[in-house]
Design a protein around this motif. Structure first.
Motif, PDB file in Angstrom:
ATOM      1  N   PRO A 167       0.816  -1.222   0.000  1.00  0.00           N
ATOM      2  CA  PRO A 167       0.000   0.000   0.000  1.00  0.00           C
ATOM      3  C   PRO A 167       0.850   1.272   0.000  1.00  0.00           C
ATOM      4  N   ASP A 168       0.243   2.361  -0.447  1.00  0.00           N
ATOM      5  CA  ASP A 168       0.841   3.686  -0.243  1.00  0.00           C
ATOM      6  C   ASP A 168       0.593   4.087   1.203  1.00  0.00           C
ATOM      7  N   ILE A 169       1.658   4.371   1.931  1.00  0.00           N
ATOM      8  CA  ILE A 169       1.530   4.706   3.348  1.00  0.00           C
ATOM      9  C   ILE A 169       1.895   6.175   3.523  1.00  0.00           C
ATOM     10  N   GLY A 170       0.902   6.942   3.859  1.00  0.00           N
ATOM     11  CA  GLY A 170       1.129   8.376   4.040  1.00  0.00           C
ATOM     12  C   GLY A 170       1.519   8.715   5.464  1.00  0.00           C
ATOM     13  N   LEU A 171       2.155   9.874   5.617  1.00  0.00           N
ATOM     14  CA  LEU A 171       2.555  10.347   6.940  1.00  0.00           C
ATOM     15  C   LEU A 171       1.935  11.718   7.188  1.00  0.00           C
ATOM     16  N   ALA A 172       0.617  11.690   7.299  1.00  0.00           N
ATOM     17  CA  ALA A 172      -0.099  12.942   7.556  1.00  0.00           C
ATOM     18  C   ALA A 172       0.164  13.413   8.979  1.00  0.00           C
ATOM     19  N   ALA A 173      -0.256  14.655   9.245  1.00  0.00           N
ATOM     20  CA  ALA A 173       0.012  15.267  10.552  1.00  0.00           C
ATOM     21  C   ALA A 173      -0.615  14.475  11.692  1.00  0.00           C
ATOM     22  N   ASP A 174      -1.813  13.887  11.439  1.00  0.00           N
ATOM     23  CA  ASP A 174      -2.470  13.162  12.525  1.00  0.00           C
ATOM     24  C   ASP A 174      -1.684  11.905  12.914  1.00  0.00           C
ATOM     25  N   VAL A 178      11.675   4.609   4.217  1.00  0.00           N
ATOM     26  CA  VAL A 178      11.387   3.195   4.467  1.00  0.00           C
ATOM     27  C   VAL A 178      10.095   2.787   3.764  1.00  0.00           C
ATOM     28  N   PHE A 179       9.050   3.609   3.894  1.00  0.00           N
ATOM     29  CA  PHE A 179       7.760   3.275   3.287  1.00  0.00           C
ATOM     30  C   PHE A 179       7.829   3.308   1.760  1.00  0.00           C
ATOM     31  N   ARG A 180       8.617   4.228   1.205  1.00  0.00           N
ATOM     32  CA  ARG A 180       8.775   4.271  -0.256  1.00  0.00           C
ATOM     33  C   ARG A 180       9.489   3.012  -0.753  1.00  0.00           C
ATOM     34  N   SER A 181      10.512   2.599  -0.018  1.00  0.00           N
ATOM     35  CA  SER A 181      11.249   1.392  -0.389  1.00  0.00           C
ATOM     36  C   SER A 181      10.359   0.160  -0.279  1.00  0.00           C
ATOM     37  N   TYR A 182       9.508   0.152   0.733  1.00  0.00           N
ATOM     38  CA  TYR A 182       8.567  -0.961   0.923  1.00  0.00           C
ATOM     39  C   TYR A 182       7.558  -1.018  -0.227  1.00  0.00           C
ATOM     40  N   LYS A 183       7.047   0.118  -0.632  1.00  0.00           N
ATOM     41  CA  LYS A 183       6.074   0.184  -1.713  1.00  0.00           C
ATOM     42  C   LYS A 183       6.670  -0.321  -3.026  1.00  0.00           C
ATOM     43  N   LYS A 184       7.920   0.029  -3.322  1.00  0.00           N
ATOM     44  CA  LYS A 184       8.564  -0.365  -4.567  1.00  0.00           C
ATOM     45  C   LYS A 184       8.993  -1.842  -4.564  1.00  0.00           C
ATOM     46  N   GLY A 185       8.959  -2.469  -3.383  1.00  0.00           N
ATOM     47  CA  GLY A 185       9.364  -3.868  -3.304  1.00  0.00           C
ATOM     48  C   GLY A 185      10.836  -4.050  -3.031  1.00  0.00           C
ATOM     49  N   LEU A 245      12.260  -3.337  -0.218  1.00  0.00           N
ATOM     50  CA  LEU A 245      12.385  -3.748   1.174  1.00  0.00           C
ATOM     51  C   LEU A 245      11.486  -4.963   1.429  1.00  0.00           C
ATOM     52  N   PRO A 246      12.058  -6.099   1.830  1.00  0.00           N
ATOM     53  CA  PRO A 246      11.234  -7.262   2.144  1.00  0.00           C
ATOM     54  C   PRO A 246      10.294  -6.967   3.304  1.00  0.00           C
ATOM     55  N   GLY A 247       9.104  -7.528   3.224  1.00  0.00           N
ATOM     56  CA  GLY A 247       8.110  -7.275   4.260  1.00  0.00           C
ATOM     57  C   GLY A 247       8.549  -7.687   5.643  1.00  0.00           C
ATOM     58  N   ASP A 248       9.342  -8.784   5.741  1.00  0.00           N
ATOM     59  CA  ASP A 248       9.751  -9.238   7.061  1.00  0.00           C
ATOM     60  C   ASP A 248      10.841  -8.367   7.677  1.00  0.00           C
ATOM     61  N   ASP A 249      11.357  -7.393   6.908  1.00  0.00           N
ATOM     62  CA  ASP A 249      12.328  -6.439   7.460  1.00  0.00           C
ATOM     63  C   ASP A 249      11.676  -5.102   7.828  1.00  0.00           C
ATOM     64  N   LEU A 250      10.367  -4.981   7.592  1.00  0.00           N
ATOM     65  CA  LEU A 250       9.704  -3.691   7.771  1.00  0.00           C
ATOM     66  C   LEU A 250       9.771  -3.212   9.215  1.00  0.00           C
ATOM     67  N   PRO A 270      -2.951   1.341  10.328  1.00  0.00           N
ATOM     68  CA  PRO A 270      -3.858   0.189  10.194  1.00  0.00           C
ATOM     69  C   PRO A 270      -3.965  -0.318   8.762  1.00  0.00           C
ATOM     70  N   GLU A 271      -3.588   0.505   7.767  1.00  0.00           N
ATOM     71  CA  GLU A 271      -3.667   0.059   6.380  1.00  0.00           C
ATOM     72  C   GLU A 271      -2.772  -1.149   6.119  1.00  0.00           C
ATOM     73  N   ILE A 272      -1.723  -1.305   6.939  1.00  0.00           N
ATOM     74  CA  ILE A 272      -0.862  -2.480   6.806  1.00  0.00           C
ATOM     75  C   ILE A 272      -1.553  -3.706   7.401  1.00  0.00           C
ATOM     76  N   GLN A 273      -2.228  -3.503   8.535  1.00  0.00           N
ATOM     77  CA  GLN A 273      -2.904  -4.617   9.191  1.00  0.00           C
ATOM     78  C   GLN A 273      -4.113  -5.098   8.396  1.00  0.00           C
ATOM     79  N   ASP A 274      -4.718  -4.239   7.612  1.00  0.00           N
ATOM     80  CA  ASP A 274      -5.969  -4.564   6.921  1.00  0.00           C
ATOM     81  C   ASP A 274      -5.770  -5.070   5.496  1.00  0.00           C
ATOM     82  N   LEU A 275      -4.538  -5.361   5.110  1.00  0.00           N
ATOM     83  CA  LEU A 275      -4.289  -5.811   3.751  1.00  0.00           C
ATOM     84  C   LEU A 275      -4.955  -7.156   3.478  1.00  0.00           C
ATOM     85  N   GLU A 276      -5.450  -7.335   2.260  1.00  0.00           N
ATOM     86  CA  GLU A 276      -6.044  -8.599   1.835  1.00  0.00           C
ATOM     87  C   GLU A 276      -5.311  -9.097   0.594  1.00  0.00           C
TER      88      GLU A 276
END
Length: 534
Positions: free
Chosen positions: A101-108, A131-138, A140-145, A169-175
């Motif tokens: 997923p795209d993971i944003g870092l909004a102010a909240d 880190v999140f950009r590297s994860y999105k592009k693949g 960064l392996p998920g188990d290193d996140l 939570p967008e990471i926890q809710d992935l299907e």
């Protein structure tokens, strides 16, 4: 922290519970540490025994081993089956994966981390974005996140995990999302891919085999169907390959397992990757079973399917279901029980299994102690029926560097040195643990059967009691005590007889309403005292 408390904590704070589980490790007993720890030979699985035998048979027939691709793009199914492909794909498992997923870092979100006590200075936030950009592009392996997030924020890994759980939570809710790649449902799909690369690189004929898993999306698993099975498949490749090659290979292969006669019948399934009229079922007669069994299928690959892979040779393919062979050879009726006995078979322990789990608990550990144990047994055997009160010297002399005097005594009047049950021997019969007397006067129906059909452990009550007495005397001398008395009265349980039974055997016996009947009068007493001097 106890294990149950760790499990309970994991529902609230997994990372903290995980760390706590590491602190719960106990230092093992001296005998359970390397290099003292040893393992005896294990027991092989019938399925892998069969695989090994089929493998040996192929090698003896001059076939070379190959590993075929397991992940098959659906386009290969269309190449091999043509318009029949959709029906075939219905039984295939498609591989899926979690999208990045795209993971944003909004102010909240930054505020939430700050509320958790995380330092959110701009430099750390920028590292987290990387880190999140590297994860999105693949990259960064998920188990290193978790590790990378923790390092970016300068926190411990358990805090990094808390951040991912609570702030993103967008990471926890992935299907999972399926792609176009399938798990191999039949070995043929892998053969076409392999042969396309090698058919013109080697001298003919090519004789190859592969034994490996296949996966089939059955509607349900039952006594004859599993969703994963092993195919023992081979191919013969040449400019010309007659159908009778399949008959010869099937016969040569199955004779290795004791099959003596063979029948070949047209297969009504008519798979499109075979030339019409060549798909053949193999039935074999096994003398020990006394019946004909369908055991294999072979055929000649269709030139249409072969042309899709640029193969201009003729190819005979024979496939054997390993589970089917194993079931026939071992006279199994349910493939689930054979492959997964730990799940589907009823739990059973043989009398010998139980005997291996029954042991004398306290036993002398020194040569002096073991010799003393034998002297106690000899004294008891010689004077067991002596009228009381009475006393008999067992040993007087040096023991572990000290002088001791050991006696077998009975101070009460009008009885005997030992109770009659000390002569009982422990038998195991049909899951029951029984104390069997030497005479037949007290026999029950169960004891009669145990004496006739059961397993004699060789352990007499007298032996186990003598072992404890010698152990206690060793203990007394080492501690420097002046004297000790070891007395046994009535046997009601294993512990009364200085016996121990492993938990698995105890659960088996109680779960099947079997008996542990070791009752009987013992009334044995051993005394020991230190004598002055060394």
């Amino acid at each position: 922290m106890k294990k149950k408390d760790i499990v309970k904590l994991s529902r609230r704070d997994f990372e903290r519970a995980w760390l706590e589980s590491g602190r719960s490790l106990k230092k093992p007993h001296h005998d359970m540490q390397y290099p003292r720890l040893r393992f005896k030979a294990g027991k092989s699985h019938v399925l892998y025994d069969t695989i090994w035998m089929i493998r040996e048979a192929y090698l003896r027939l001059g076939f070379s081993e190959m590993v075929n691709p397991l992940f098959i793009d659906e386009e290969h199914i269309y190449k091999q089956f043509g318009p029949e492909a959709p029906a075939v794909l219905d039984r295939c498992f498609y591989l899926g994966g979690l999208p990045r997923p795209d993971i944003g870092l909004a102010a909240d979100k930054i505020e939430m981390m700050r509320d958790m006590g995380i330092d959110t200075d701009p430099g750390r936030i920028e590292k987290l974005k990387d880190v999140f950009r590297s994860y999105k592009k693949g990259d960064l392996p998920g188990d290193d996140l978790v590790l990378e997030v923790s390092e970016a924020l300068g926190v411990e890994s358990h805090d990094g995990l808390r951040v991912l759980e609570r702030v993103f939570p967008e990471i926890q809710d992935l299907e999972p999302v399926a792609g176009r790649t399938t798990l191999r449902s039949h070995m043929t799909s892998g053969w076409f891919i392999s042969l396309s690369s090698i058919h013109d690189h080697y001298r003919m004929p090519l004789k190859l085999f592969s034994i490996d898993r296949c996966f089939r999306r059955e509607q349900k698993e039952d006594s004859s169907h599993l969703m994963t099975y092993h195919s023992a498949s081979c191919v013969v490749v040449d400019d010309e390959v007659p159908l009778d090659v399949g008959k010869a290979v099937a016969e040569g292969l199955l004779e290795h397992f004791g099959f003596s006669r063979f029948r070949f019948r047209p297969d009504e399934k008519k798979s499109k990757y075979y030339i019409p009229g060549t798909q053949t079922e193999v039935y074999a007669y096994h003398p020990r079973l006394g019946e004909w069994v369908e055991i294999a299928t072979f055929g000649l690959y269709s030139p249409i399917a072969l042309s899709m892979y640029g193969i201009d040779k003729e190819v005979m393919n024979l496939g054997v279901g390993v589970e089917r062979v194993a079931m026939v050879l071992n006279q199994e009726r349910d493939v689930r029980e054979m492959v997964y006995p730990q799940i589907y078979s009823s739990w059973s322990l043989s009398d010998r299994d139980i005997a291996e789990m029954l042991r004398i608990n306290l036993h002398p550990v020194t040569s002096d102690g073991r010799e003393l144990m034998e002297r106690i047994i000899e004294t008891w055997e010689a004077h067991a029926d002596a009228a009381s009160p009475c006393s008999f010297e067992v040993y007087s002399g040096e023991f572990l560097g000290r002088k001791i005097k050991v006696d077998a005594v009975e101070v009460e009047k009008n009885t005997r040195l030992l109770g009659p049950a000390v002569w009982n021997t422990i038998y195991i019969h049909d899951g029951n643990i029984l104390g069997v007397p030497p005479g037949t006067g007290l026999d029950t129906e169960l004891i009669v059967r145990a004496r006739k059909e059961g397993l004699n452990t060789g352990i007499r009550y007298m032996d186990a009691l003598a072992a404890e007495a010698a152990y206690r005397i060793e203990e007394m001398v080492v501690r420097g005590d002046e004297k000790v008395e070891i007395r046994s009265t009535i046997a009601r349980s294993l512990s009364d007889l200085n016996l121990t039974l492993e938990d698995a055997a105890m659960r088996y016996i109680t779960g099947r309403n079997r008996e542990i009947d070791l009752r009987g009068p013992l009334f044995s007493t051993i005394t020991c005292e230190l004598k002055s001097g060394r």
